[in-house]
Design an enzyme around this catalytic site. Structure first.
Site, short mmCIF file in Angstrom:
data_model
loop_
_atom_site.label_atom_id
_atom_site.label_comp_id
_atom_site.label_asym_id
_atom_site.label_seq_id
_atom_site.Cartn_x
_atom_site.Cartn_y
_atom_site.Cartn_z
CE LYS A 127 71.59 -1.11 42.61
NZ LYS A 127 71.46 -0.02 41.60
CG ASP A 182 74.06 -2.92 42.20
OD1 ASP A 182 75.04 -2.09 42.11
OD2 ASP A 182 73.47 -3.11 41.13
#
Length: 278
Positions: A10, A130
């Protein structure tokens, strides 16, 4: 039946810290993309829940209930069995969501194995800020504490180099080092970038509000940024709370040459070249 899932890195292309709630959680506004660099997960039916870890970054990764993959499995269906396998390629605690992406990939795989629906954002947020954005690894705008997600058009065709200088950064320490926690958000409406160059031009007017505090705490992050600046990167910055930094490139050949140049100067660093997922 064995189900495999990819857990991509990410990348916080921007990370604006816009406030802090009374409970201490920080409010964010972030453009999130994903790279074709990551870990691989597999899940198979089994009587008991277990986890095995292999790969170049396997050292020190726990296989007990403290691992976020195991926590994700228990959250999805407590007491149910599965044999989980993690092929670890991303460095831990590195600002590219490795643990969260692994857990999200585990949830996707186990939902297939156990024939269950994917959990809702509110359910997975308890595993970390996240987790929600990693459940659907595509271009998104992430706001709030990570629970406000807005799908965006795909990013332009773009190569990327990830550089981690070998230090683990504790996110709470970075936030504590911030002098200002109330900064401007991104524009209400984001552009649609047609080229990598257009994306890079826009990113130059944005921020990662954690980059300065991270460099102050770990100066080697500044060295990684300077090393990327010496390559033909269209743009470079730190991802998340670090220590991984990224550079964007017009094509694969330029990115691969940049990776080779970084490794020539710093063979001990973790350096990978790939592409942004679209």
């Amino acid at each position: 039946m064995t189900v495999e899932a990819f857990a991509p890195a990410k990348i916080n292309l921007t990370l604006h810290v816009t406030g802090q709630r009374a409970d201490g959680y920080h409010l964010l506004d972030s453009l999130v993309g994903f790279a074709d660099i990551g870990d691989r997960i597999s899940a198979s039916p089994a009587d008991e829940l277990s986890l095995q870890v292999a790969g170049p970054m396997a050292a020190g990764v726990p296989t007990d209930g403290s691992n976020l993959m195991m926590k994700a499995a228990e959250l999805l269906a407590a007491g149910r069995g599965a044999a989980l396998m993690l092929e670890k390629h991303l460095p831990p605690a590195s600002g590219i969501g490795g643990g969260s992406s692994d857990a999200a990939a585990t949830l996707r795989a186990l939902c297939d194995v156990w024939d269950l629906p994917l959990p809702e954002t509110a359910d997975v947020l308890s595993l970390g800020a996240d987790l929600p954005v990693c459940m659907t690894p595509r271009t998104q705008r992430m706001r709030g504490i990570g629970e406000e997600l807005h799908a965006l058009p795909p990013l332009p065709d773009c190569a990327i180099v990830l550089v981690n200088p070998g230090v683990s950064v504790a996110t709470p320490a970075i936030f504590r080092a911030m002098e200002n926690r109330h900064n401007p958000a991104m524009a209400d409406v984001l552009p649609v970038w047609q080229t990598a160059e257009a994306l890079a031009d826009w990113l130059r007017a944005q921020r990662n509000d954690l980059q300065g505090p991270a460099v102050a705490l770990e100066p080697i992050i500044g060295e990684a940024l300077a090393t990327l600046a010496a390559t033909p990167a269209l743009f470079h910055a730190m991802s998340g709370s670090g220590a991984t930094c990224y550079g964007l490139y017009a094509d694969d050949a330029t990115a691969n040459a940049a990776r080779a140049a970084v490794l020539a100067d710093h063979p001990e660093w973790w350096v990978r070249a790939g592409r942004l997922l679209r």
